[in-house]
Motif scaffolding. Structure first.
Motif, PDB file in Angstrom:
ATOM      1  N   LYS A  49       0.174  -1.890  -2.094  1.00  0.00           N
ATOM      2  CA  LYS A  49       0.768  -2.703  -2.901  1.00  0.00           C
ATOM      3  C   LYS A  49       0.562  -2.700  -4.515  1.00  0.00           C
ATOM      4  O   LYS A  49       1.361  -2.290  -5.101  1.00  0.00           O
ATOM      5  CB  LYS A  49       0.607  -4.342  -2.523  1.00  0.00           C
ATOM      6  CG  LYS A  49       0.893  -4.377  -0.939  1.00  0.00           C
ATOM      7  CD  LYS A  49       2.221  -4.981  -0.806  1.00  0.00           C
ATOM      8  CE  LYS A  49       2.635  -5.585   0.630  1.00  0.00           C
ATOM      9  NZ  LYS A  49       2.756  -4.481   1.810  1.00  0.00           N
ATOM     10  N   ASP A  50      -0.766  -2.730  -4.737  1.00  0.00           N
ATOM     11  CA  ASP A  50      -1.287  -3.000  -6.324  1.00  0.00           C
ATOM     12  C   ASP A  50      -2.219  -1.934  -6.568  1.00  0.00           C
ATOM     13  O   ASP A  50      -2.905  -1.453  -5.708  1.00  0.00           O
ATOM     14  CB  ASP A  50      -1.430  -4.284  -6.540  1.00  0.00           C
ATOM     15  CG  ASP A  50      -0.576  -5.508  -6.468  1.00  0.00           C
ATOM     16  OD1 ASP A  50       0.589  -5.007  -6.381  1.00  0.00           O
ATOM     17  OD2 ASP A  50      -1.142  -6.525  -6.348  1.00  0.00           O
ATOM     18  N   THR A  84       4.172   1.813 -13.468  1.00  0.00           N
ATOM     19  CA  THR A  84       3.087   2.347 -12.727  1.00  0.00           C
ATOM     20  C   THR A  84       2.886   3.756 -12.300  1.00  0.00           C
ATOM     21  O   THR A  84       2.059   4.414 -12.492  1.00  0.00           O
ATOM     22  CB  THR A  84       2.812   1.579 -11.578  1.00  0.00           C
ATOM     23  OG1 THR A  84       2.923   0.061 -11.833  1.00  0.00           O
ATOM     24  CG2 THR A  84       1.600   1.934 -11.116  1.00  0.00           C
ATOM     25  N   GLN A 129      -6.693  -4.042  -1.837  1.00  0.00           N
ATOM     26  CA  GLN A 129      -5.795  -4.647  -2.896  1.00  0.00           C
ATOM     27  C   GLN A 129      -4.601  -5.642  -2.111  1.00  0.00           C
ATOM     28  O   GLN A 129      -4.144  -6.451  -2.736  1.00  0.00           O
ATOM     29  CB  GLN A 129      -5.394  -3.962  -3.889  1.00  0.00           C
ATOM     30  CG  GLN A 129      -6.389  -3.438  -4.910  1.00  0.00           C
ATOM     31  CD  GLN A 129      -6.961  -4.352  -5.652  1.00  0.00           C
ATOM     32  OE1 GLN A 129      -6.409  -5.210  -6.494  1.00  0.00           O
ATOM     33  NE2 GLN A 129      -8.196  -4.706  -5.339  1.00  0.00           N
ATOM     34  N   ILE A 130      -4.346  -5.025  -0.920  1.00  0.00           N
ATOM     35  CA  ILE A 130      -3.319  -5.610  -0.194  1.00  0.00           C
ATOM     36  C   ILE A 130      -3.716  -7.258   0.060  1.00  0.00           C
ATOM     37  O   ILE A 130      -2.674  -8.183   0.012  1.00  0.00           O
ATOM     38  CB  ILE A 130      -2.914  -5.054   1.122  1.00  0.00           C
ATOM     39  CG1 ILE A 130      -2.618  -3.358   0.740  1.00  0.00           C
ATOM     40  CG2 ILE A 130      -1.950  -5.769   1.858  1.00  0.00           C
ATOM     41  CD1 ILE A 130      -2.509  -2.611   1.891  1.00  0.00           C
ATOM     42  N   ARG A 142      -1.596 -10.144   1.759  1.00  0.00           N
ATOM     43  CA  ARG A 142      -0.139  -9.617   2.087  1.00  0.00           C
ATOM     44  C   ARG A 142       0.226  -8.828   3.358  1.00  0.00           C
ATOM     45  O   ARG A 142       1.271  -8.231   3.554  1.00  0.00           O
ATOM     46  CB  ARG A 142       0.363  -9.166   0.604  1.00  0.00           C
ATOM     47  CG  ARG A 142       0.523 -10.316  -0.300  1.00  0.00           C
ATOM     48  CD  ARG A 142       0.823  -9.398  -1.608  1.00  0.00           C
ATOM     49  NE  ARG A 142      -0.598  -8.578  -2.063  1.00  0.00           N
ATOM     50  CZ  ARG A 142      -0.333  -8.050  -3.078  1.00  0.00           C
ATOM     51  NH1 ARG A 142       0.529  -7.842  -3.842  1.00  0.00           N
ATOM     52  NH2 ARG A 142      -1.679  -7.160  -3.520  1.00  0.00           N
ATOM     53  N   PHE A 174      -1.170  -3.675 -10.796  1.00  0.00           N
ATOM     54  CA  PHE A 174       0.238  -3.444 -11.040  1.00  0.00           C
ATOM     55  C   PHE A 174       0.843  -2.856  -9.731  1.00  0.00           C
ATOM     56  O   PHE A 174       0.365  -2.318  -8.953  1.00  0.00           O
ATOM     57  CB  PHE A 174       0.288  -2.386 -12.147  1.00  0.00           C
ATOM     58  CG  PHE A 174      -0.253  -2.550 -13.433  1.00  0.00           C
ATOM     59  CD1 PHE A 174       0.669  -3.580 -14.319  1.00  0.00           C
ATOM     60  CD2 PHE A 174      -1.683  -2.262 -13.707  1.00  0.00           C
ATOM     61  CE1 PHE A 174       0.023  -3.975 -15.582  1.00  0.00           C
ATOM     62  CE2 PHE A 174      -2.094  -2.679 -14.993  1.00  0.00           C
ATOM     63  CZ  PHE A 174      -1.247  -3.371 -16.002  1.00  0.00           C
ATOM     64  N   ASN A 175       2.248  -3.110  -9.567  1.00  0.00           N
ATOM     65  CA  ASN A 175       2.771  -2.624  -8.385  1.00  0.00           C
ATOM     66  C   ASN A 175       2.825  -1.405  -8.436  1.00  0.00           C
ATOM     67  O   ASN A 175       3.326  -0.540  -9.110  1.00  0.00           O
ATOM     68  CB  ASN A 175       4.262  -3.218  -8.298  1.00  0.00           C
ATOM     69  CG  ASN A 175       5.053  -2.943  -7.185  1.00  0.00           C
ATOM     70  OD1 ASN A 175       4.438  -2.099  -6.491  1.00  0.00           O
ATOM     71  ND2 ASN A 175       6.279  -3.709  -6.950  1.00  0.00           N
ATOM     72  N   VAL A 176       2.287  -0.537  -7.196  1.00  0.00           N
ATOM     73  CA  VAL A 176       2.303   0.802  -7.255  1.00  0.00           C
ATOM     74  C   VAL A 176       3.704   1.421  -7.279  1.00  0.00           C
ATOM     75  O   VAL A 176       4.095   2.557  -7.346  1.00  0.00           O
ATOM     76  CB  VAL A 176       1.622   1.381  -5.885  1.00  0.00           C
ATOM     77  CG1 VAL A 176       0.051   1.500  -6.201  1.00  0.00           C
ATOM     78  CG2 VAL A 176       1.885   0.619  -4.520  1.00  0.00           C
ATOM     79  N   GLN A 177       4.661   0.769  -6.689  1.00  0.00           N
ATOM     80  CA  GLN A 177       5.802   1.198  -6.454  1.00  0.00           C
ATOM     81  C   GLN A 177       6.752   1.351  -8.024  1.00  0.00           C
ATOM     82  O   GLN A 177       7.725   1.911  -8.010  1.00  0.00           O
ATOM     83  CB  GLN A 177       6.753   0.392  -5.759  1.00  0.00           C
ATOM     84  CG  GLN A 177       6.299   0.313  -4.208  1.00  0.00           C
ATOM     85  CD  GLN A 177       6.352   1.583  -3.339  1.00  0.00           C
ATOM     86  OE1 GLN A 177       7.074   2.383  -3.956  1.00  0.00           O
ATOM     87  NE2 GLN A 177       5.624   1.864  -2.448  1.00  0.00           N
ATOM     88  N   ALA A 178       6.196   0.284  -8.772  1.00  0.00           N
ATOM     89  CA  ALA A 178       7.116   0.205 -10.073  1.00  0.00           C
ATOM     90  C   ALA A 178       7.330   1.289 -10.867  1.00  0.00           C
ATOM     91  O   ALA A 178       6.303   2.249 -10.962  1.00  0.00           O
ATOM     92  CB  ALA A 178       6.291  -0.996 -11.061  1.00  0.00           C
TER      93      ALA A 178
END
Ligand SMILES: Nc1ncnc2c1ncn2[C@@H]1O[C@H](COP(=O)(O)OP(=O)(O)OP(=O)(O)O)[C@@H](O)[C@H]1O
Ligand SMILES: [Mg+2]
Lengths: 395, 248
Positions: free
Chosen positions: A194-195, A206, A96-97, A100, A199-203
């Motif tokens: 990343k995702d 999420t 998924q990265i 990036r 969805f952003n894994v850090q958010a």
């Protein structure tokens, strides 16, 4: 309908656990996302992830208890199935990265570019698709467990010998995954995700969603375990635990029963690993460490083996302790864990839940005495039933 | 003698453990519907003979046939159980952390595959059979007890009940009355005689009163082979039997 099934089979505890888990799955995200930071009820995001991690451990413990507590197969290598599920999820997250990464290669993960690889190895194909990865999360541990169990159970390897070869299995995988040319990131493993599903894994959202998913999968595992244990198949498993050869003389192919529960358990462990990786943000070969698998055994022993929800309690409590001790007194954690294991084996052979069970039984017998009813055998039965007896060696 | 038309046929069977011949050129024939009592001193090989018939121990040499044609040496324990040979162990072996009733549920004849067990739902018919057996073995009131909390004699009866539930053609019963009172022993003899009306039975027992109550042909084993065979009076008057077993 499910509620009815539970009541008919008298497994109220599992039902309560499922209700609590579903409630927690709803409540924690609400307290994290909707309650303002200033409120005392706010659950900070770091805590959401920490709790989520504990629940993945709890899921591993439930899986382990299914084979150890109910069928007497002491696996000292369940961490291997957990880690394999984790790697399958990690491979999806790596892909998924995309561009990036540091080297901005649209297909190859950074570590492959670093190793000067030109092409994606064949076993990384398909992992850009979430559902393919999700399938591998259960399929890889499942197939490995099936092959391993087929060989081991058919040749009637049991007891200490089986435990040792499970330990060897996870150790062999540890060594293999350390090697760079295996294609799984070697020593460093897979990280910098990343995702997930876009969805952003850090958010925070999420993280809450991952927590909720973990709690729901744990609830599902309790449901599945309860269904298996209350079925006739579950009775056969407990019979195998108590007197394996007797079961054969009744005409049961013991190896196939073991193989079934062993494979189901490995798949559960794989799901636990897959939920673990996005929440901690990394998977590396240290997850195959034999010590990890042994720790999982301790969680189950502390919570109470041969009970479905004991392992959940054990995994959460021991890991709370670990988080606290490794921050406060990092040197003594291992000693504390060792001491805990010795204390539990000596004084609480049935774990925390067993303690609760015998307390309940004592209360019941007091009540019975008060009513002046002569019912000793029934009381005896209920106490023994709550705290399932020690497995005995097959004759 | 030919294996054909017999239920169980052992011929020239031998087995050694670390050079020690536990079974030595043993031959034994059981007709369909027959009940046989086996006696003999400790270590004569009675239990080992049952181990061979049920597939637990593979003989070094000799023939073991069931139903005239099935070579038992080529089958494992589960296969042999499914062929219709049930066994009660010398040391009563029940599933201690299961209830009395669940012990019978597990023994009850029926499909044995893991999948069928996972989705098994007990039928009215099965419940009736289990209750019938519970009455027969006098454990109906105790059906919800854990097997671990039964007395030694009750465990023996439960194991006989499990044999009944299995519904085998041939029952191998190893020392069924050890640890029973005289009254219980008499009851057990009666129960076994009832069972023997429809099935074949081999009973190993040291209790001579019990063997007499069974009133069947007796085989005396000694050092892994047959020492004497015939009616109880015939066998118990045999000077060699008196010397090695009864006269002690
Ligand atoms: N698995 C084994 N390994 C080694 N020796 C064995 C084994 N099984 C039986 N034996 C030996 O074989 C001999 C016959 O034993 P077995 O148990 O058949 O005697 P038995 O006639 O049933 O005696 P008892 O009346 O005491 O039950 C004994 O000397 C025993 O020690
Ligand atoms: Mg014996």
């Amino acid at each position: 309908m499910i509620t009815q099934w539970f009541f008919r089979h008298g497994d109220r505890r599992s039902l309560i656990a499922i209700i609590i888990l579903v409630a927690v799955a709803c409540l924690v995200p609400v307290l994290n996302l909707l309650v303002p930071d200033t409120s005392p009820f706010h659950v900070p995001t770091y805590l959401v992830s920490l709790l989520g991690k504990y629940l993945t451990y709890a899921l591993l413990a439930v899986a382990l208890d299914l084979v150890w507590g109910f069928c007497g197969i002491l696996s000292l290598g369940h961490g291997a199935f957990f880690a394999l599920g984790g790697y399958a999820m990690g491979m999806y997250l790596m892909r998924q990265i995309g561009p990036r990464g540091v080297y901005a290669d649209p297909v190859l993960p950074d570590f492959m570019v670093f190793l000067n690889w030109k092409e994606l190895p064949w076993f990384w194909y398909g992992f850009d698709n979430f559902w393919f990865a999700a399938l591998m999360v259960v399929l890889v541990p499942g197939v490995l467990a099936f092959g391993f169990g087929w060989l081991a159970f058919r040749s009637r390897v049991t007891g200490v010998y089986l435990s040792i070869i499970t330990q060897a299995l996870t150790y062999a995988l540890l060594l293999a995954f350390f090697r760079n040319d295996m294609g799984f990131g070697g020593n460093n493993g897979l990280t910098d995700f990343k995702d997930i599903l876009g969805f952003n894994v850090q958010a925070g959202t999420t993280r809450s969603a991952l927590f909720a998913a973990t709690a729901l999968f744990l609830a599902l595992a309790v449901l599945v375990s309860s269904f298996i244990i209350r079925s006739k198949l579950g009775k056969v498993l407990v019979g195998v635990r108590d007197a394996e050869s007797r079961m054969r003389f009744l005409g049961y192919r013991v190896d196939r029963y073991k193989l079934f529960v062993w494979t189901v358990s490995a798949m559960m462990a794989g799901i636990a690993g897959a939920l673990y990786v996005p929440q901690v943000g990394i998977i590396n070969p240290s997850e195959f460490e034999p010590a990890n698998s042994i720790e999982a055994v301790i969680w189950v022993a502390v919570g109470g083996r041969g009970t479905i929800i004991g392992p959940i309690i054990g995994a959460i409590l021991v890991n709370f302790g670990k988080t606290y001790f490794t921050a406060a007194f990092p040197e003594i954690w291992l000693f504390a864990l060792g001491a805990l294991f010795i204390l539990v084996t000596l004084f609480l052979p049935k774990g925390i839940l067993g303690l609760y069970g015998s307390w309940q039984a004592r209360r019941a017998s007091h009540a019975a005495q008060k009513d002046d009813e002569v019912l000793p055998p029934v009381v005896k039965q209920s106490s023994k039933r709550l705290a399932e007896p020690e497995p005995q060696a097959a004759e | 003698m030919k294996a054909k038309d017999t239920l169980l046929y052992l011929d020239g069977v031998s087995v050694s453990f670390d050079g020690f011949r536990a079974i030595n050129n043993l031959s034994l024939v059981l007709q369909s519907g027959e009940m046989r009592a086996i006696i003999g001193p400790n270590g004569a090989g009675k239990t080992t003979m049952m181990d061979i018939i049920t597939g637990k121990t593979k003989p070094d040499s000799g023939d073991v046939y069931f139903n005239g044609t099935v070579d038992l040496t080529g089958h494992d324990e589960a296969d042999i159980a499914m062929l219709g040979i049930g066994r009660k162990f010398q040391k009563p072996t029940v599933f201690e952390s299961h209830t009395v009733e669940d012990n019978l549920v597990l023994a009850l004849s029926g499909p044995r595959s893991a999948l069928s067990a996972l989705f098994h739902r007990q039928s009215r018919d099965e419940t009736d059979r289990i209750h019938e057996i519970l009455y027969t073995i006098r454990l109906f009131e105790k059906r919800h007890w854990l097997a671990a909390s039964l007395s030694h004699g009750q465990k023996q009866w439960l194991e006989i009940g499990m044999l009944l539930a299995q519904d085998p053609k041939l029952l191998l019963v190893d020392e069924p009355v050890a640890g029973m009172t005289d009254a219980e022993t008499a009851e057990t003899a009666k129960l076994l005689r009832d069972i023997a009306r429809t099935r074949s039975v081999i009973v190993v027992e040291h209790d001579m009163h019990f063997v007499r109550e069974l009133g069947v042909k007796v085989t005396c084993l000694h050092e892994g082979s047959v020492l004497a065979e015939g009616s109880l009076d015939h066998v118990s008057n045999d000077p060699r039997v008196i010397e090695v077993y009864l006269g002690r």
